[in-house]
Design a protein around this motif. Structure first.
Motif, PDB file in Angstrom:
ATOM      1  N   GLN A  42       1.078  -1.143  -0.039  1.00  0.00           N
ATOM      2  CA  GLN A  42       0.040  -0.120   0.188  1.00  0.00           C
ATOM      3  C   GLN A  42       0.914   1.145   0.020  1.00  0.00           C
ATOM      4  O   GLN A  42       0.497   2.091  -0.668  1.00  0.00           O
ATOM      5  CB  GLN A  42      -0.881  -0.110   1.322  1.00  0.00           C
ATOM      6  CG  GLN A  42      -1.962   1.188   1.236  1.00  0.00           C
ATOM      7  CD  GLN A  42      -3.020   0.983   2.220  1.00  0.00           C
ATOM      8  OE1 GLN A  42      -3.196   0.099   2.797  1.00  0.00           O
ATOM      9  NE2 GLN A  42      -3.474   2.127   2.878  1.00  0.00           N
ATOM     10  N   ALA A  45       2.195   1.854  -3.443  1.00  0.00           N
ATOM     11  CA  ALA A  45       1.139   2.327  -4.396  1.00  0.00           C
ATOM     12  C   ALA A  45       0.978   3.755  -4.031  1.00  0.00           C
ATOM     13  O   ALA A  45       0.698   4.674  -4.905  1.00  0.00           O
ATOM     14  CB  ALA A  45      -0.017   1.576  -4.347  1.00  0.00           C
ATOM     15  N   GLU A  46       1.004   4.129  -2.807  1.00  0.00           N
ATOM     16  CA  GLU A  46       0.572   5.469  -2.421  1.00  0.00           C
ATOM     17  C   GLU A  46       2.067   6.583  -2.954  1.00  0.00           C
ATOM     18  O   GLU A  46       1.629   7.508  -3.687  1.00  0.00           O
ATOM     19  CB  GLU A  46       0.658   5.635  -0.906  1.00  0.00           C
ATOM     20  CG  GLU A  46       0.213   6.914  -0.330  1.00  0.00           C
ATOM     21  CD  GLU A  46       0.420   7.188   0.854  1.00  0.00           C
ATOM     22  OE1 GLU A  46       0.341   8.385   1.471  1.00  0.00           O
ATOM     23  OE2 GLU A  46       0.177   6.253   1.797  1.00  0.00           O
ATOM     24  N   LEU A  50      -0.550   6.493  -7.109  1.00  0.00           N
ATOM     25  CA  LEU A  50      -1.826   5.589  -7.361  1.00  0.00           C
ATOM     26  C   LEU A  50      -2.772   6.289  -6.367  1.00  0.00           C
ATOM     27  O   LEU A  50      -2.686   6.787  -5.189  1.00  0.00           O
ATOM     28  CB  LEU A  50      -1.520   4.216  -7.245  1.00  0.00           C
ATOM     29  CG  LEU A  50      -0.441   3.685  -8.077  1.00  0.00           C
ATOM     30  CD1 LEU A  50      -0.409   2.056  -8.149  1.00  0.00           C
ATOM     31  CD2 LEU A  50      -0.474   4.095  -9.412  1.00  0.00           C
ATOM     32  N   SER A  51      -4.242   5.693  -6.784  1.00  0.00           N
ATOM     33  CA  SER A  51      -5.379   6.347  -6.006  1.00  0.00           C
ATOM     34  C   SER A  51      -5.811   5.497  -4.916  1.00  0.00           C
ATOM     35  O   SER A  51      -6.457   4.426  -5.245  1.00  0.00           O
ATOM     36  CB  SER A  51      -6.395   6.568  -6.941  1.00  0.00           C
ATOM     37  OG  SER A  51      -7.536   7.063  -6.166  1.00  0.00           O
ATOM     38  N   VAL A  52      -4.756   5.370  -3.713  1.00  0.00           N
ATOM     39  CA  VAL A  52      -5.169   4.429  -2.787  1.00  0.00           C
ATOM     40  C   VAL A  52      -5.263   5.367  -1.574  1.00  0.00           C
ATOM     41  O   VAL A  52      -4.800   6.473  -1.391  1.00  0.00           O
ATOM     42  CB  VAL A  52      -4.008   3.602  -2.560  1.00  0.00           C
ATOM     43  CG1 VAL A  52      -3.690   2.827  -3.932  1.00  0.00           C
ATOM     44  CG2 VAL A  52      -2.640   4.350  -2.202  1.00  0.00           C
ATOM     45  N   GLN A  99      -9.291  -0.785 -13.815  1.00  0.00           N
ATOM     46  CA  GLN A  99      -8.283  -2.070 -13.617  1.00  0.00           C
ATOM     47  C   GLN A  99      -7.364  -1.725 -14.692  1.00  0.00           C
ATOM     48  O   GLN A  99      -5.956  -2.102 -14.548  1.00  0.00           O
ATOM     49  CB  GLN A  99      -8.967  -3.192 -13.815  1.00  0.00           C
ATOM     50  CG  GLN A  99      -8.035  -4.591 -13.526  1.00  0.00           C
ATOM     51  CD  GLN A  99      -8.784  -5.841 -13.487  1.00  0.00           C
ATOM     52  OE1 GLN A  99     -10.125  -5.826 -14.230  1.00  0.00           O
ATOM     53  NE2 GLN A  99      -8.366  -6.885 -12.785  1.00  0.00           N
ATOM     54  N   LEU A 102      -4.678   0.812 -13.948  1.00  0.00           N
ATOM     55  CA  LEU A 102      -4.041   0.339 -12.978  1.00  0.00           C
ATOM     56  C   LEU A 102      -2.821  -0.576 -13.308  1.00  0.00           C
ATOM     57  O   LEU A 102      -1.483  -0.473 -13.042  1.00  0.00           O
ATOM     58  CB  LEU A 102      -4.822  -0.469 -11.692  1.00  0.00           C
ATOM     59  CG  LEU A 102      -4.067  -0.595 -10.293  1.00  0.00           C
ATOM     60  CD1 LEU A 102      -3.729   0.861  -9.766  1.00  0.00           C
ATOM     61  CD2 LEU A 102      -4.894  -1.388  -9.551  1.00  0.00           C
ATOM     62  N   GLN A 103      -3.235  -1.389 -14.223  1.00  0.00           N
ATOM     63  CA  GLN A 103      -2.133  -2.533 -14.729  1.00  0.00           C
ATOM     64  C   GLN A 103      -0.904  -2.008 -15.555  1.00  0.00           C
ATOM     65  O   GLN A 103       0.188  -2.542 -15.682  1.00  0.00           O
ATOM     66  CB  GLN A 103      -3.201  -3.622 -15.576  1.00  0.00           C
ATOM     67  CG  GLN A 103      -3.827  -4.291 -14.848  1.00  0.00           C
ATOM     68  CD  GLN A 103      -4.703  -5.303 -15.723  1.00  0.00           C
ATOM     69  OE1 GLN A 103      -4.764  -5.000 -16.839  1.00  0.00           O
ATOM     70  NE2 GLN A 103      -5.210  -6.189 -15.266  1.00  0.00           N
ATOM     71  N   ASN A 105       1.057   0.337 -14.418  1.00  0.00           N
ATOM     72  CA  ASN A 105       2.110   0.745 -13.562  1.00  0.00           C
ATOM     73  C   ASN A 105       3.019  -0.494 -13.390  1.00  0.00           C
ATOM     74  O   ASN A 105       3.246  -0.777 -12.035  1.00  0.00           O
ATOM     75  CB  ASN A 105       1.502   1.213 -12.281  1.00  0.00           C
ATOM     76  CG  ASN A 105       0.624   2.538 -12.568  1.00  0.00           C
ATOM     77  OD1 ASN A 105       1.351   3.588 -12.641  1.00  0.00           O
ATOM     78  ND2 ASN A 105      -0.621   2.262 -12.825  1.00  0.00           N
ATOM     79  N   HIS A 149      -3.359  -6.219  -9.109  1.00  0.00           N
ATOM     80  CA  HIS A 149      -3.773  -6.044  -7.811  1.00  0.00           C
ATOM     81  C   HIS A 149      -4.251  -7.722  -7.270  1.00  0.00           C
ATOM     82  O   HIS A 149      -3.978  -7.865  -6.158  1.00  0.00           O
ATOM     83  CB  HIS A 149      -5.054  -5.257  -7.932  1.00  0.00           C
ATOM     84  CG  HIS A 149      -5.578  -4.964  -6.475  1.00  0.00           C
ATOM     85  ND1 HIS A 149      -6.730  -5.897  -6.114  1.00  0.00           N
ATOM     86  CD2 HIS A 149      -5.659  -4.049  -5.561  1.00  0.00           C
ATOM     87  CE1 HIS A 149      -6.701  -5.487  -4.772  1.00  0.00           C
ATOM     88  NE2 HIS A 149      -6.498  -4.081  -4.475  1.00  0.00           N
ATOM     89  N   TRP A 170      -4.567  -4.242  -0.816  1.00  0.00           N
ATOM     90  CA  TRP A 170      -3.394  -4.443  -1.413  1.00  0.00           C
ATOM     91  C   TRP A 170      -2.438  -5.823  -0.898  1.00  0.00           C
ATOM     92  O   TRP A 170      -1.295  -5.844  -1.505  1.00  0.00           O
ATOM     93  CB  TRP A 170      -2.433  -3.206  -1.563  1.00  0.00           C
ATOM     94  CG  TRP A 170      -2.913  -1.901  -2.261  1.00  0.00           C
ATOM     95  CD1 TRP A 170      -3.993  -1.199  -1.994  1.00  0.00           C
ATOM     96  CD2 TRP A 170      -2.573  -1.811  -3.827  1.00  0.00           C
ATOM     97  NE1 TRP A 170      -4.406  -0.451  -2.991  1.00  0.00           N
ATOM     98  CE2 TRP A 170      -3.731  -0.903  -4.014  1.00  0.00           C
ATOM     99  CE3 TRP A 170      -1.715  -2.221  -4.618  1.00  0.00           C
ATOM    100  CZ2 TRP A 170      -3.483  -0.422  -5.454  1.00  0.00           C
ATOM    101  CZ3 TRP A 170      -1.747  -1.789  -6.017  1.00  0.00           C
ATOM    102  CH2 TRP A 170      -2.937  -0.860  -6.297  1.00  0.00           C
TER     103      TRP A 170
END
Length: 244
Positions: A42, A45-46, A50-52, A99, A102-103, A105, A149, A170
């Motif tokens: 997490q 990703a942050e 990314l939007s987390v 999705q 996101l993939q 990245n 993910h 995550w």
């Protein structure tokens, strides 16, 4: 910590809301390594933008490990579908597009998906013949360089009050083939609602430029991997797909 308001109960963990924070408390038998790895995923990703939810820390509460994160005000995709069944096609298509975005990245420093799947097949409740067959299939598993993910489900995507998607949970994220990530999502929908599962697969393939065959051939492998640590009813369903 104020642990009065439960917002979710999942295998091995309970999630609470405390003002503007979410506190995910794990059972005592939950692996410390897995908890810290989820927090690390997490955080990565942050930090990548990314939007987390923002990660606030990993703490202990009454002897149990807990991950503390930002509370996101909004509704999950599952809730939105339930409230707007007439818009299911529009919602599922956007879900697939989130999705796919996101993939892209794939340069983030996450674990290798093939390694994670291999470990989980080793733990799956299947006979030796089935395990050997699955591992042989895994040897031909596409490597891939996408951010997967691997639990991209309708309950793990929140649409906030501004209409922006925020992705939570995550613990299973890894770098691998986008088709495997799609297979994982398809399995989750298939357990919930077969009609929506087929809609998802159609929209994902259309938006990502993938064939259904490239995703469906990974179903036994991903079903076996996902069967580990699932609820009993879902585990039985997944194992049934793994032994075909």
């Amino acid at each position: 910590m104020n642990l009065d308001k439960i917002i979710a109960v999942r295998t091995g963990k309970t999630v609470y809301k405390d003002s503007d924070r979410v506190i995910k408390v794990f059972d005592n038998d939950y692996s410390k390594t897995d908890i810290l790895n989820e927090a690390l995923n997490q955080a990565r990703a942050e930090e990548a933008g990314l939007s987390v939810p923002r990660l606030y820390g990993v703490e202990k509460e009454d002897g149990k490990w807990a991950i503390v994160s930002e509370y996101i005000s909004g509704k999950t995709v599952a809730e939105i579908i339930a409230e707007n069944p007439e818009k299911v096609d529009e919602i599922i298509k956007r879900f697939a597009e989130i999705q796919i975005g996101l993939q892209k990245n794939g340069s983030l420093p996450f674990a290798r998906l093939k390694d994670k799947v291999e470990r989980r097949i080793g733990l799956a409740d299947v006979d030796d013949k089935t395990r050997a067959r699955l591992l042989k299939m895994l040897s031909d598993f596409p490597e891939g360089h996408c951010l997967c993910h691997c639990d991209f489900s309708p309950t793990n995507v929140i649409i906030d009050k501004s209409g922006n998607p925020v992705v939570i949970d995550w613990s299973h994220a890894a770098i691998g083939a986008a088709e495997a990530d799609a297979a994982s999502t398809y399995l989750r929908y298939l357990f919930i609602d077969k009609t929506i599962a087929e809609k998802y697969l159609d929209f994902y393939c259309e938006c990502a430029g993938k064939s259904k065959e490239s995703i469906l051939k990974l179903i036994p492998i991903m079903a076996a991997a996902k069967s580990v640590s699932r609820y009993a009813s879902e585990r039985s369903f997944l194992l049934g797909l793994a032994v075909i």
